[in-house]
Design an enzyme around this catalytic site. Structure first.
Site, mmCIF file in Angstrom:
data_model
loop_
_atom_site.group_PDB
_atom_site.id
_atom_site.type_symbol
_atom_site.label_atom_id
_atom_site.label_comp_id
_atom_site.label_asym_id
_atom_site.label_seq_id
_atom_site.Cartn_x
_atom_site.Cartn_y
_atom_site.Cartn_z
ATOM 1 N N TRP A 148 -61.666 -99.122 34.596
ATOM 2 C CA TRP A 148 -61.110 -100.437 34.913
ATOM 3 C C TRP A 148 -62.184 -101.499 35.101
ATOM 4 O O TRP A 148 -61.879 -102.679 35.185
ATOM 5 C CB TRP A 148 -60.273 -100.351 36.210
ATOM 6 C CG TRP A 148 -61.028 -99.662 37.320
ATOM 7 C CD1 TRP A 148 -60.942 -98.344 37.651
ATOM 8 C CD2 TRP A 148 -62.026 -100.228 38.167
ATOM 9 N NE1 TRP A 148 -61.826 -98.057 38.668
ATOM 10 C CE2 TRP A 148 -62.510 -99.197 39.011
ATOM 11 C CE3 TRP A 148 -62.566 -101.509 38.313
ATOM 12 C CZ2 TRP A 148 -63.505 -99.404 39.962
ATOM 13 C CZ3 TRP A 148 -63.562 -101.719 39.263
ATOM 14 C CH2 TRP A 148 -64.021 -100.675 40.073
ATOM 15 N N ASN A 149 -63.473 -101.091 35.228
ATOM 16 C CA ASN A 149 -64.450 -102.102 35.676
ATOM 17 C C ASN A 149 -64.871 -103.078 34.589
ATOM 18 O O ASN A 149 -65.241 -104.211 34.884
ATOM 19 C CB ASN A 149 -65.653 -101.443 36.363
ATOM 20 C CG ASN A 149 -66.482 -100.602 35.425
ATOM 21 O OD1 ASN A 149 -65.998 -100.135 34.403
ATOM 22 N ND2 ASN A 149 -67.730 -100.404 35.771
ATOM 23 N N LYS A 172 -56.651 -94.753 25.818
ATOM 24 C CA LYS A 172 -55.943 -94.632 27.104
ATOM 25 C C LYS A 172 -56.726 -95.446 28.124
ATOM 26 O O LYS A 172 -57.744 -94.997 28.637
ATOM 27 C CB LYS A 172 -55.870 -93.157 27.510
ATOM 28 C CG LYS A 172 -54.691 -92.761 28.331
ATOM 29 C CD LYS A 172 -54.695 -93.020 29.814
ATOM 30 C CE LYS A 172 -55.887 -92.854 30.669
ATOM 31 N NZ LYS A 172 -55.922 -93.814 31.783
ATOM 32 N N PRO A 173 -56.279 -96.677 28.397
ATOM 33 C CA PRO A 173 -57.030 -97.514 29.355
ATOM 34 C C PRO A 173 -56.760 -97.081 30.794
ATOM 35 O O PRO A 173 -55.808 -96.347 31.054
ATOM 36 C CB PRO A 173 -56.469 -98.908 29.094
ATOM 37 C CG PRO A 173 -55.075 -98.680 28.605
ATOM 38 C CD PRO A 173 -55.078 -97.347 27.881
ATOM 39 N N ALA A 174 -57.571 -97.559 31.721
ATOM 40 C CA ALA A 174 -57.351 -97.266 33.139
ATOM 41 C C ALA A 174 -56.040 -97.908 33.576
ATOM 42 O O ALA A 174 -55.702 -99.007 33.132
ATOM 43 C CB ALA A 174 -58.502 -97.815 33.968
ATOM 44 N N GLU A 379 -72.462 -93.593 44.087
ATOM 45 C CA GLU A 379 -72.283 -94.937 43.550
ATOM 46 C C GLU A 379 -71.579 -95.781 44.603
ATOM 47 O O GLU A 379 -70.499 -95.401 45.081
ATOM 48 C CB GLU A 379 -71.370 -94.887 42.327
ATOM 49 C CG GLU A 379 -72.030 -94.442 41.072
ATOM 50 C CD GLU A 379 -71.083 -94.621 39.887
ATOM 51 O OE1 GLU A 379 -70.050 -93.942 39.850
ATOM 52 O OE2 GLU A 379 -71.388 -95.444 39.018
#
Ligand code: NAD
Length: 476
Positions: A148-149, A172-174, A379
């Protein structure tokens, strides 16, 4: 607003009619109800990509290049509205979103140029008995999974080289940010990409949907960008059908400042490396290692710059730091800062959440961070800069390399020989030497160690979507 799947060139509802909500991180309000792909939808998308495969692979490279170029032009012409969409669903400041659209579109332009440059090899075998001919063929149906970033750039960084190479795909996107991916699907269709070549399948239940595709023998490639944790799971899934994999995983970038560095330039670089996307970048500087004699001055001046940043809804004019993507992201940053402070660190600016609705965290600088603090291991993915001091070059390299990650490292020094020497010793796929930004569609982006496998961008990026075909040939 309802948004459907993009399957075989058409907008369709999910097989079971299911939908999920996409939220505005600045308010928590619902932006859209998006079709939630099922495993059957995923298999239908694979079938569409498989059926479109031979036609697209046989399309002249020049034609593929022209379609990619048209996609670049369309994205550039719509940069304003696409940036607005990214900012709305991801939360990032509009200036960051505009930067992302320009970066994302560049992958279409770069791979329009690369599409006609797939090279091969023809040599005489060492024995002299025959010729060795090497040519390249598209790997086949690809499953692309993105985070998503950077909802636009992480998609185009895969779609561009895959299209150039002659592959067909299912993206397949977030599920936090599917709207940008669907908009890119429409751009590609308008640019002339035939039906079935690019399919976009938002899905809330990523695991089963991606797993169904990875177990379909028609799928030959997985390109994943996301966390190392999910990357490990997908590497295991890909093993069942021995699917070709590219992995762009997490980072934990060190940012080294030597005593001979131009401090002003190092601060400029630090602000870009730390604060692009409010720190929600795999390339974000996660650990600042500063030479002891200049550490106090560096910390003070970094704190001044961080406290001057304007925080607010990403779409508001002048805002430099938007909200984080969701509540979990804020909770994670909060826990890491708390852990560092309990271990003896001090927040010389920030250190908490502003008093406003939405998923915000204040720009923060931490000093006297204990070398074992979890904030240096994980992170952060937020606007927090922990500073640790070092005494000499060996210690700086040792601290920088003391991580399972190896995506990018930054270093600032006035001595170019030292810069190159240290750059060679750093265990990372990329180094920013007197630069706080490395991402460039013309350069191979990727990590070593647990940060990934393969490269995206540059000439190397297209090779990830091609198989070498060796033909031993005799014609004498
Ligand atoms: P994530 O790993 O949670 O999710 C990434 C994608 O995988 C999403 O589309 C998600 O829906 C999907 N997914 C999640 N679980 C899955 C499963 N079990 N099976 C199949 N798919 C699954 O990562 P994120 O939170 O979206 O993104 C942030 C992470 O991405 C950070 O670790 C960041 O460093 C990394 N990242 C890396 C790069 C790079 O180029 N190396 C670039 C951007 C982000």
């Amino acid at each position: 607003m309802n948004q459907d799947l993009f399957l075989n060139g058409r907008q369709v509802e999910a097989g079971d009619g299911g939908r999920f909500d996409v939220l505005d991180p600045a308010t928590g309000n619902v932006l859209a109800h998006v079709a939630d792909a099922t495993e059957d939808d995923a298999i239908a998308a694979v079938a569409a990509a498989h059926a479109a495969g031979p036609g697209w692979a046989a399309t002249a490279p020049r034609r593929r290049a022209e379609i990619l170029r048209a996609a670049f032009e369309l994205m550039s012409a719509r940069a304003g509205e696409l940036a607005e969409l990214i900012s709305l669903e991801n939360g990032k400041a509009l200036a960051d979103a505009k930067g992302e659209v320009a970066y994302a579109a560049e992958f279409f332009r770069w791979y329009a140029e690369e599409a006609v440059r797939a090279d091969g090899l023809l040599v005489t075998a060492p024995s002299g008995a025959n010729r060795i001919m090497v040519t390249h063929q598209p790997v086949g149906v690809c499953v692309l999974v993105t985070p998503w970033n950077f909802p636009a750039a992480m998609a185009t960084r895969k779609i561009g080289p895959a299209l150039a190479a002659g592959c067909t795909m299912v993206l397949k996107p977030a599920s936090d940010t599917p709207l940008t991916a669907l908009a890119i699907g429409r751009v590609l269709a308008e640019a002339g990409v035939p039906d079935g070549v690019v399919n976009v399948l938002p899905a809330r239940r990523s695991g089963p949907v991606v797993s169904a595709m990875l177990h379909d023998p028609r799928v030959r490639k997985l390109s994943f960008t996301g966390s190392t944790e999910v990357g490990r799971v997908l590497l295991k899934e890909a093993a069942d059908q021995v699917v070709n994999v590219s992995m762009e995983l997490g980072g934990n970038a060190p940012f080294l400042v030597f005593a001979d560095a131009d401090l002003e330039a190092a601060l400029d670089g630090a602000m870009i490396a730390k604060m692009r996307n409010a720190g929600e970048a795999c390339t974000a500087a996660n650990r600042f290692y500063v030479a002891a004699p200049i550490a106090a001055e560096f910390g003070k001046r970094l704190a001044e710059r961080m406290s001057a940043l304007i925080v607010g809804p990403g779409t508001e004019p002048g805002v430099e730091v938007g909200p984080l993507v969701n509540q979990d992201a804020v909770d994670k940053v909060e826990a890491l800062v708390r852990g560092a402070v309990e271990g003896g660190a001090q927040a010389i600016v920030g250190g908490g959440r502003p008093d406003r609705p939405g998923f915000y965290y204040d720009p923060t600088v931490l000093v006297n961070v204990h070398p074992d603090a979890p904030i240096l291991r994980e992170e952060i993915f937020g606007p927090v800069a922990p500073i640790v001091t070092f005494d000499d070059e060996d210690e700086a390299v040792r601290l920088a390399n003391d991580t399972e990650f190896g995506l990018v490292a930054y270093l600032y020094t006035g001595d170019l020989a030292r810069g190159l020497r240290v750059a060679e010793r750093l265990e990372s796929g990329m180094v920013g030497l007197n630069r706080g930004l490395v991402s460039d569609p013309a350069a191979p982006f990727g990590g070593v160690k647990q940060s990934g496998i393969g490269r995206e961008g540059g000439h190397e990026g297209m090779l990830d979507y091609l198989e070498a075909k060796y033909i031993a040939v005799s014609w004498d």
